[in-house]
Design an enzyme around this catalytic site. Structure first.
Site, PDB file in Angstrom:
ATOM      1  N   HIS A 101       0.886  -1.170   0.000  1.00 18.51           N
ATOM      2  CA  HIS A 101       0.000   0.000   0.000  1.00 18.51           C
ATOM      3  C   HIS A 101       0.925   1.222   0.000  1.00 18.51           C
ATOM      4  CE1 HIS A 101      -2.401  -2.934   2.398  1.00 18.51           C
ATOM      5  NE2 HIS A 101      -3.465  -2.336   1.905  1.00 18.51           N
ATOM      6  N   ASP A 104       2.351   1.932   3.337  1.00 20.12           N
ATOM      7  CA  ASP A 104       3.313   0.994   3.933  1.00 20.12           C
ATOM      8  C   ASP A 104       4.743   1.419   3.647  1.00 20.12           C
ATOM      9  OD1 ASP A 104       1.052  -0.614   4.315  1.00 20.12           O
ATOM     10  OD2 ASP A 104       1.450  -1.795   2.499  1.00 20.12           O
ATOM     11  N   ASP A 309      -5.433 -13.375   9.594  1.00 17.14           N
ATOM     12  CA  ASP A 309      -4.314 -13.269   8.642  1.00 17.14           C
ATOM     13  C   ASP A 309      -3.090 -14.075   9.064  1.00 17.14           C
ATOM     14  OD1 ASP A 309      -5.637 -11.688   6.785  1.00 17.14           O
ATOM     15  OD2 ASP A 309      -4.854  -9.791   7.570  1.00 17.14           O
ATOM     16  N   ASP A 339      -0.558 -12.545   2.360  1.00 16.43           N
ATOM     17  CA  ASP A 339      -1.177 -11.480   3.161  1.00 16.43           C
ATOM     18  C   ASP A 339      -1.370 -12.053   4.565  1.00 16.43           C
ATOM     19  OD1 ASP A 339      -2.456  -9.348   4.147  1.00 16.43           O
ATOM     20  OD2 ASP A 339      -4.096  -9.303   2.699  1.00 16.43           O
TER      21      ASP A 339
END
Ligand code: XLS
Ligand code: CA
Ligand code: CA
Length: 437
Positions: A101, A104, A309, A339
């Protein structure tokens, strides 16, 4: 590259199933051929920047437990240190891809302009690291859910200024993704949903989301971005009802806004579970609808109702997921993105290496099993046999629209039709499946 958290780790190598070395691959032999392609070409494995380099172990009850040198510091210097560590981990693992992202890879600035400049600056460094290492960008995405401005959604916000801010952010992030040779662009609607209908107009919000996605697709073509635009379904969390609930829901949405030929799906195992589905159900549904794009391989916890996750570790589930990927002819520009994040108590850099080694090896082993299922052909043969009637003349006529309801009724009456139930052979098929894993 300077010294990083991972400098002390040698590249992980393939040692074979008998190896007892916990930092070796037992199954991932990247050049091994499965159904005419190398394991590396099939799996297209990617490390997720956010979980591996940003996530700090915090939970609703406790402070961060994971401390990395770049954490708690804003600006380009910290971002560069983080990027160096990231590319060093990619070296250790030998993965071909990563995903990020915008938020990030570098911190947000005080203004939109400053945030964009930060992203441009780190993108230059990322481009250099990509060139040096050969690691590529599987997909980029913009974080349109963390900042308070997005608390009521991005595209679906009641305030058009937030829509505009999000649109400008995606434009820039797509530009950067293209500049870095990104092979896909993902949109996950983290806050595109609602918590109470009392303050929500669903019809308007869907139209806003449709418009937003059309803008992105039009822009992608204008700049010649060759990658796929991918929507990532998730039924809930953070909002109670999310519009991108699952593969079938997103397909309906794409149809309604005329985007079904333009947008595919990034499917996540944990999200499938939250939607009350299996991962293979989501994959097979997307494949049947022609919108299978890419996968986030992870797992949830059957005893917890949220998005944990975790790194994947269930061979049977992953093998079945990859079987449906292979049946669909592969993922095209997509890949398998981890992920997945470390547990709160796994605070050492070495934990991150173990986590990925396990995940990579699991995917490799699952690929071998899925490849064997395809080669052997018994699952497919059984399925063909089950539907064989549809390939006969009457089946084809029924499906081809050559019979009216009256004709069908007349025929059933004339032939005194009395169809006999046939076994679905589920136990036989489950035993067959077990024989591959
Ligand atoms: C969150 C999502 C997110 C997307 C990318 O649950 O999985 O991480 O993959 O925005
Ligand atoms: Ca995901
Ligand atoms: Ca998730």
């Amino acid at each position: 590259m300077t010294e990083t958290l991972f400098s002390g780790f040698a590249p992980v190598v393939y040692e074979g199933p008998q190896s007892r070395n916990p930092l070796a691959f037992r199954w991932y032999d990247r050049t091994r051929i499965v159904l005419g392609k190398t394991m590396e070409e099939h799996l297209r494995l990617a490390v997720a920047y956010w979980h591996s380099f940003v996530m700090n172990g915090t939970d609703p009850f406790g402070a961060p437990t994971i401390q990395r040198p770049w954490m708690g510091r804003d600006g380009l210097e910290a971002a560069r240190e983080k990027a160096d560590a990231a590319f060093d981990l990619f070296r250790v693992l030998g993965v071909p891809y990563y995903c990020f992202h915008d938020r990030d890879v570098v911190s947000e600035g005080a203004t939109f302009r400053e945030s964009a400049a930060n992203l441009d600056a780190i993108a230059e460094i990322l481009a250099r690291r990509q060139d040096e290492t050969g690691v590529r960008l599987l997909w980029g995405t913009a974080n349109l859910f963390s900042h308070p401005r997005y608390m009521a959604g991005a595209a679906t916000n009641p305030d058009p200024e937030v829509f505009a801010y999000a649109a400008a952010t995606v434009k820039h992030c797509l530009d950067v993704t293209k500049r870095l040779g990104g092979e896909n662009y993902v949109l996950w609607g983290g806050r595109e949903g609602y918590d109470t209908l009392l303050n929500t107009d669903i019809g308007r919000e869907l139209d806003q989301m449709g418009r937003f996605l059309s803008l992105v697709v039009e822009y992608k073509h204008r700049i010649g971005f060759a990658g796929a635009i991918l929507i990532e379904p998730k039924p809930k969390e953070p909002t109670k009802h999310q519009y991108d609930f699952d593969a079938a829901t997103v397909y309906g949405f794409l149809k309604r806004y005329g985007l079904e030929g333009e947008v595919k799906l990034n499917l996540e195992a944990n999200h499938a579970q939250l939607a009350g589905h299996s991962f293979e159900h989501e994959i097979a549904t997307a494949a049947a609808l022609g919108i299978l794009g890419s996968l986030d391989v992870n797992r949830g916890d059957a005893l917890l109702g949220w998005d944990t996750d975790q790194f994947p570790n269930a061979l049977g589930d992953t093998a079945l997921a990859l079987y449906y990927v292979l049946k669909a002819g592969g993922l095209g520009s997509g890949g398998l993105n981890f992920d997945a994040k470390l547990r709160r108590q796994s605070i050492d850099p070495e934990d991150l290496v173990h986590a990925h080694v396990g995940g990579i090896d699991l995917c490799a082993r699952a690929l071998l099993a899925a490849g064997a299922m395809i080669e052997d052909g018994r699952l497919a043969a059984d399925l063909r046999q089950r539907y064989a009637g549809w390939d006969g003349p009457e089946g084809r006529a029924l499906l081809g629209g050559e019979r009216t309801l009256e004709q069908i009724a007349a025929d059933v009456t004339a032939r005194d039709l009395d169809p006999k139930p046939r076994s679905g052979r589920q136990e036989y098929l489950e035993n067959l499946l077990s024989s591959y894993t």
